[in-house]
Design a protein around this motif. Structure first.
Motif, PDB file in Angstrom:
ATOM      1  N   GLU A 254       0.949  -1.180   0.252  1.00  0.00           N
ATOM      2  CA  GLU A 254      -0.544   0.107   0.214  1.00  0.00           C
ATOM      3  C   GLU A 254       0.957   1.818   0.293  1.00  0.00           C
ATOM      4  OE1 GLU A 254      -3.581   2.156   2.775  1.00  0.00           O
ATOM      5  OE2 GLU A 254      -3.355   0.198   3.087  1.00  0.00           O
TER       6      GLU A 254
ATOM      7  N   ILE B 108       2.240   1.800  -3.300  1.00  0.00           N
ATOM      8  CA  ILE B 108       1.325   1.955  -4.379  1.00  0.00           C
ATOM      9  C   ILE B 108       0.653   3.895  -4.559  1.00  0.00           C
ATOM     10  CG2 ILE B 108      -0.802   1.643  -5.126  1.00  0.00           C
ATOM     11  CD1 ILE B 108      -0.417  -1.107  -4.889  1.00  0.00           C
TER      12      ILE B 108
ATOM     13  N   LEU C 153      -5.486  -1.636  -7.672  1.00  0.00           N
ATOM     14  CA  LEU C 153      -5.867  -0.348  -7.596  1.00  0.00           C
ATOM     15  C   LEU C 153      -6.483   0.037  -8.208  1.00  0.00           C
ATOM     16  CD1 LEU C 153      -4.544   2.641  -6.335  1.00  0.00           C
ATOM     17  CD2 LEU C 153      -3.462   3.133  -8.433  1.00  0.00           C
TER      18      LEU C 153
ATOM     19  N   LEU D  42      -7.836   0.268  -2.745  1.00  0.00           N
ATOM     20  CA  LEU D  42      -6.969  -1.050  -3.422  1.00  0.00           C
ATOM     21  C   LEU D  42      -7.083  -2.149  -2.697  1.00  0.00           C
ATOM     22  CD1 LEU D  42      -4.408  -1.916  -3.816  1.00  0.00           C
ATOM     23  CD2 LEU D  42      -3.046  -1.798  -1.844  1.00  0.00           C
TER      24      LEU D  42
END
Length: 163
Positions: free
Chosen positions: A61, A64, A107, A149
């Motif tokens: 996470e 991203i 995503l 996500l």
């Protein structure tokens, strides 16, 4: 004497039955404890498996989130180049490829347009603007894209809201 032997035999028999009942009770108690421990272990394994799946899904996470800022920079650069009329097809392709890689990792962009109802679960109001009474609590403009996500909001869409 036969009566005395019978009485002793009866006492011995009662003692044996008493001991048998006691041992049966202990056996049942240990068996129940073992069953509870086994059930606890099974539940623990299930919980750990769920936790590890969560770690695997959301472990990236923070990476991203950093990569999303690159998407924002691409969008800003493309908007600037479009104003100058110099936007090249290759830049669009790079951005599209980058976005597709992130999509494969779970995503998704939160789609929002002007006039949508403001939803605090997906939107973050940056500022308010004056609008007609029927537009109250509706999105006026998207300022910054939001993303999920694996269906979890990791960055809300930042918007202007009518008040």
């Amino acid at each position: 004497m036969a009566d005395k032997e019978k009485q002793e035999e009866k006492k011995e028999e009662e003692k044996t039955f008493s001991e048998l009942e006691k041992l049966t009770g202990e056996r049942d108690e240990y068996l129940d404890g073992w069953k509870r421990a086994k059930a606890d272990l099974i539940n623990y394994k299930k919980d750990e498996l769920r936790r590890l799946e969560e770690v695997a899904r959301f472990g990236s996470e923070s990476l991203i989130l950093e990569l999303i800022s690159i998407l924002d920079d691409f969008d800003l650069a493309l908007a600037t180049l479009e104003k100058q009329g110099a936007a090249e097809k290759g830049i669009y392709m790079i951005r599209s490829r980058f976005e597709n890689i992130l999509k494969r990792r779970g995503l998704e962009k939160i789609e929002v347009k002007a006039g949508d109802k403001f939803d605090p679960a997906f939107h973050e109001a940056i500022t308010t603007v004056a609008g007609a009474p029927e537009d109250t609590d509706k999105v006026a403009e998207e300022i910054e894209s939001g993303y999920t996500l694996h269906r979890k909001v990791i960055r809300p869409t930042r918007v202007k809201v009518y008040k």
